[in-house]
Write a protein that holds these residues in place. Structure first.
Motif, PDB file in Angstrom:
ATOM      1  N   THR A  98       0.802  -1.237  -0.099  1.00  0.00           N
ATOM      2  CA  THR A  98      -0.135   0.056  -0.045  1.00  0.00           C
ATOM      3  C   THR A  98       0.844   1.236  -0.031  1.00  0.00           C
ATOM      4  OG1 THR A  98      -1.537  -1.058   1.189  1.00  0.00           O
ATOM      5  CG2 THR A  98      -1.744   1.093   1.023  1.00  0.00           C
ATOM      6  N   PRO A  99       0.706   2.143  -0.900  1.00  0.00           N
ATOM      7  CA  PRO A  99       1.523   3.258  -1.015  1.00  0.00           C
ATOM      8  C   PRO A  99       1.091   4.141   0.267  1.00  0.00           C
ATOM      9  CG  PRO A  99      -0.049   3.417  -2.930  1.00  0.00           C
ATOM     10  CD  PRO A  99      -0.369   2.221  -2.038  1.00  0.00           C
ATOM     11  N   THR A 100       2.179   4.939   0.532  1.00  0.00           N
ATOM     12  CA  THR A 100       1.938   6.004   1.686  1.00  0.00           C
ATOM     13  C   THR A 100       2.325   7.162   1.286  1.00  0.00           C
ATOM     14  OG1 THR A 100       2.430   4.097   3.242  1.00  0.00           O
ATOM     15  CG2 THR A 100       2.502   6.377   4.256  1.00  0.00           C
ATOM     16  N   TYR A 101       1.397   8.071   0.695  1.00  0.00           N
ATOM     17  CA  TYR A 101       1.933   9.260   0.095  1.00  0.00           C
ATOM     18  C   TYR A 101       1.891  10.641   1.368  1.00  0.00           C
ATOM     19  CZ  TYR A 101       1.456   7.291  -4.381  1.00  0.00           C
ATOM     20  OH  TYR A 101       1.955   6.427  -5.454  1.00  0.00           O
ATOM     21  N   PHE A 102       2.954  11.366   1.333  1.00  0.00           N
ATOM     22  CA  PHE A 102       2.797  12.619   2.180  1.00  0.00           C
ATOM     23  C   PHE A 102       2.796  13.955   1.329  1.00  0.00           C
ATOM     24  CE2 PHE A 102       6.862  11.062   2.720  1.00  0.00           C
ATOM     25  CZ  PHE A 102       7.677  12.276   2.638  1.00  0.00           C
ATOM     26  N   VAL A 103       2.461  14.825   1.650  1.00  0.00           N
ATOM     27  CA  VAL A 103       3.131  16.138   1.242  1.00  0.00           C
ATOM     28  C   VAL A 103       3.564  17.149   2.324  1.00  0.00           C
ATOM     29  CG1 VAL A 103       1.662  16.165  -0.952  1.00  0.00           C
ATOM     30  CG2 VAL A 103       0.566  17.070   1.101  1.00  0.00           C
ATOM     31  N   THR A 104       3.232  16.783   3.603  1.00  0.00           N
ATOM     32  CA  THR A 104       3.614  17.653   4.819  1.00  0.00           C
ATOM     33  C   THR A 104       4.114  17.232   5.618  1.00  0.00           C
ATOM     34  OG1 THR A 104       1.455  16.922   5.991  1.00  0.00           O
ATOM     35  CG2 THR A 104       1.100  18.872   4.451  1.00  0.00           C
ATOM     36  N   ARG A 105       5.006  17.720   6.735  1.00  0.00           N
ATOM     37  CA  ARG A 105       5.867  17.205   7.591  1.00  0.00           C
ATOM     38  C   ARG A 105       4.850  16.304   8.389  1.00  0.00           C
ATOM     39  NH1 ARG A 105      10.247  17.301  10.470  1.00  0.00           N
ATOM     40  NH2 ARG A 105      10.332  17.548  12.828  1.00  0.00           N
ATOM     41  N   GLU A 106       3.727  16.616   8.684  1.00  0.00           N
ATOM     42  CA  GLU A 106       2.764  15.880   9.504  1.00  0.00           C
ATOM     43  C   GLU A 106       2.579  14.560   8.892  1.00  0.00           C
ATOM     44  OE1 GLU A 106       1.957  19.054   8.980  1.00  0.00           O
ATOM     45  OE2 GLU A 106       2.493  20.132  10.780  1.00  0.00           O
ATOM     46  N   GLY A 107       2.371  14.592   7.629  1.00  0.00           N
ATOM     47  CA  GLY A 107       2.192  13.224   6.921  1.00  0.00           C
ATOM     48  C   GLY A 107       3.421  12.381   7.168  1.00  0.00           C
ATOM     49  N   LEU A 108       4.583  12.855   6.873  1.00  0.00           N
ATOM     50  CA  LEU A 108       5.913  12.118   7.162  1.00  0.00           C
ATOM     51  C   LEU A 108       6.071  11.737   8.326  1.00  0.00           C
ATOM     52  CD1 LEU A 108       8.490  11.081   6.070  1.00  0.00           C
ATOM     53  CD2 LEU A 108       9.343  13.584   7.064  1.00  0.00           C
ATOM     54  N   LEU A 109       5.624  12.371   9.499  1.00  0.00           N
ATOM     55  CA  LEU A 109       5.672  11.884  10.932  1.00  0.00           C
ATOM     56  C   LEU A 109       4.708  10.691  11.189  1.00  0.00           C
ATOM     57  CD1 LEU A 109       5.888  15.438  12.829  1.00  0.00           C
ATOM     58  CD2 LEU A 109       7.799  13.442  12.335  1.00  0.00           C
ATOM     59  N   TYR A 110       3.489  10.694  10.682  1.00  0.00           N
ATOM     60  CA  TYR A 110       2.541   9.702  10.800  1.00  0.00           C
ATOM     61  C   TYR A 110       2.859   8.499  10.065  1.00  0.00           C
ATOM     62  CZ  TYR A 110      -1.584   6.826   9.782  1.00  0.00           C
ATOM     63  OH  TYR A 110      -2.527   5.969   9.630  1.00  0.00           O
ATOM     64  N   SER A 111       3.448   8.618   8.817  1.00  0.00           N
ATOM     65  CA  SER A 111       4.051   7.622   8.059  1.00  0.00           C
ATOM     66  C   SER A 111       5.220   6.603   8.985  1.00  0.00           C
ATOM     67  CB  SER A 111       4.753   7.832   6.720  1.00  0.00           C
ATOM     68  OG  SER A 111       3.476   8.650   5.959  1.00  0.00           O
ATOM     69  N   LYS A 112       6.104   7.517   9.532  1.00  0.00           N
ATOM     70  CA  LYS A 112       7.003   6.864  10.446  1.00  0.00           C
ATOM     71  C   LYS A 112       6.419   6.032  11.520  1.00  0.00           C
ATOM     72  CE  LYS A 112      10.953   9.770   8.994  1.00  0.00           C
ATOM     73  NZ  LYS A 112      12.247  10.302   9.357  1.00  0.00           N
ATOM     74  N   VAL A 113       5.450   6.707  12.187  1.00  0.00           N
ATOM     75  CA  VAL A 113       4.856   6.192  13.501  1.00  0.00           C
ATOM     76  C   VAL A 113       4.479   4.839  12.814  1.00  0.00           C
ATOM     77  CG1 VAL A 113       2.916   6.060  15.053  1.00  0.00           C
ATOM     78  CG2 VAL A 113       4.491   8.071  14.723  1.00  0.00           C
ATOM     79  N   GLU A 114       3.488   4.740  11.797  1.00  0.00           N
ATOM     80  CA  GLU A 114       2.920   3.595  11.257  1.00  0.00           C
ATOM     81  C   GLU A 114       4.206   2.371  10.882  1.00  0.00           C
ATOM     82  OE1 GLU A 114      -0.074   1.233   9.876  1.00  0.00           O
ATOM     83  OE2 GLU A 114      -0.459   2.997  10.856  1.00  0.00           O
ATOM     84  N   GLU A 115       5.321   2.974  10.439  1.00  0.00           N
ATOM     85  CA  GLU A 115       6.078   2.000  10.037  1.00  0.00           C
ATOM     86  C   GLU A 115       6.613   1.199  11.186  1.00  0.00           C
ATOM     87  OE1 GLU A 115      10.944   2.264   8.600  1.00  0.00           O
ATOM     88  OE2 GLU A 115       9.597   3.961   8.530  1.00  0.00           O
ATOM     89  N   MET A 116       6.207   1.462  12.578  1.00  0.00           N
ATOM     90  CA  MET A 116       6.895   0.912  13.564  1.00  0.00           C
ATOM     91  C   MET A 116       6.028  -0.208  14.224  1.00  0.00           C
ATOM     92  SD  MET A 116       8.007   3.806  16.264  1.00  0.00           S
ATOM     93  CE  MET A 116       8.023   5.488  15.540  1.00  0.00           C
ATOM     94  N   THR A 117       4.966  -0.528  13.576  1.00  0.00           N
ATOM     95  CA  THR A 117       3.816  -1.549  13.745  1.00  0.00           C
ATOM     96  C   THR A 117       4.290  -2.833  13.353  1.00  0.00           C
ATOM     97  OG1 THR A 117       2.626  -1.437  11.931  1.00  0.00           O
ATOM     98  CG2 THR A 117       2.035   0.063  13.655  1.00  0.00           C
ATOM     99  N   PHE A 118       3.868  -3.807  13.901  1.00  0.00           N
ATOM    100  CA  PHE A 118       4.692  -5.303  13.586  1.00  0.00           C
ATOM    101  C   PHE A 118       4.131  -5.660  12.318  1.00  0.00           C
ATOM    102  CE2 PHE A 118       4.016  -9.767  13.548  1.00  0.00           C
ATOM    103  CZ  PHE A 118       5.306 -10.019  13.814  1.00  0.00           C
ATOM    104  N   GLN A 119       2.810  -5.601  12.229  1.00  0.00           N
ATOM    105  CA  GLN A 119       2.205  -5.834  10.866  1.00  0.00           C
ATOM    106  C   GLN A 119       2.586  -5.096   9.630  1.00  0.00           C
ATOM    107  OE1 GLN A 119      -0.313  -8.506  10.773  1.00  0.00           O
ATOM    108  NE2 GLN A 119       0.481  -8.291   8.241  1.00  0.00           N
ATOM    109  N   TYR A 120       3.067  -3.835   9.678  1.00  0.00           N
ATOM    110  CA  TYR A 120       3.657  -3.198   8.708  1.00  0.00           C
ATOM    111  C   TYR A 120       5.090  -3.647   8.411  1.00  0.00           C
ATOM    112  CZ  TYR A 120       5.366   1.308   6.318  1.00  0.00           C
ATOM    113  OH  TYR A 120       5.819   2.182   5.351  1.00  0.00           O
ATOM    114  N   LYS A 121       5.789  -4.242   9.236  1.00  0.00           N
ATOM    115  CA  LYS A 121       7.074  -4.851   9.081  1.00  0.00           C
ATOM    116  C   LYS A 121       6.949  -6.276   8.431  1.00  0.00           C
ATOM    117  CE  LYS A 121       9.360  -2.191  12.819  1.00  0.00           C
ATOM    118  NZ  LYS A 121       9.997  -2.476  14.214  1.00  0.00           N
TER     119      LYS A 121
END
Length: 88
Positions: free
Chosen positions: A43-66
């Motif tokens: 699933t693509p994770t697009y962002f255009v703002t710093r807040e979007g980037l931060l959300y993506s980095k938090v999501e990356e930490m989940t077990f299912q994501y990895k």
């Protein structure tokens, strides 16, 4: 600027995963093929703002994501290693 954060994640994760496959080709063409195949199944994770980037980095930490990331990259490595677009 619009950015698919998943590309950065793959760029960071793939070198560590590929160490488990010492016999595969790691030329630029094969690496790009692996990335493209995996990106087409994640699933693509697009962002255009710093807040979007931060959300993506938090999501990356989940077990299912990895787990999803490792699974799709492993499948892509297998596909490319058995069907490289160049001569061996």
């Amino acid at each position: 600027m619009i950015k698919n954060y998943m590309e950065d994640v793959i760029d960071n994760y793939l070198p560590h995963l590929i160490e488990s496959y010492p016999d595969i080709c790691t030329c630029q063409m094969c690496i790009e093929d692996i990335k493209a195949i995996a990106l087409n199944h994640l699933t693509p994770t697009y962002f255009v703002t710093r807040e979007g980037l931060l959300y993506s980095k938090v999501e990356e930490m989940t077990f299912q994501y990895k787990a999803d990331l490792a699974n799709e990259l492993t499948k892509a490595i297998e596909i490319v290693s058995h069907n490289p677009r160049h001569d061996s």
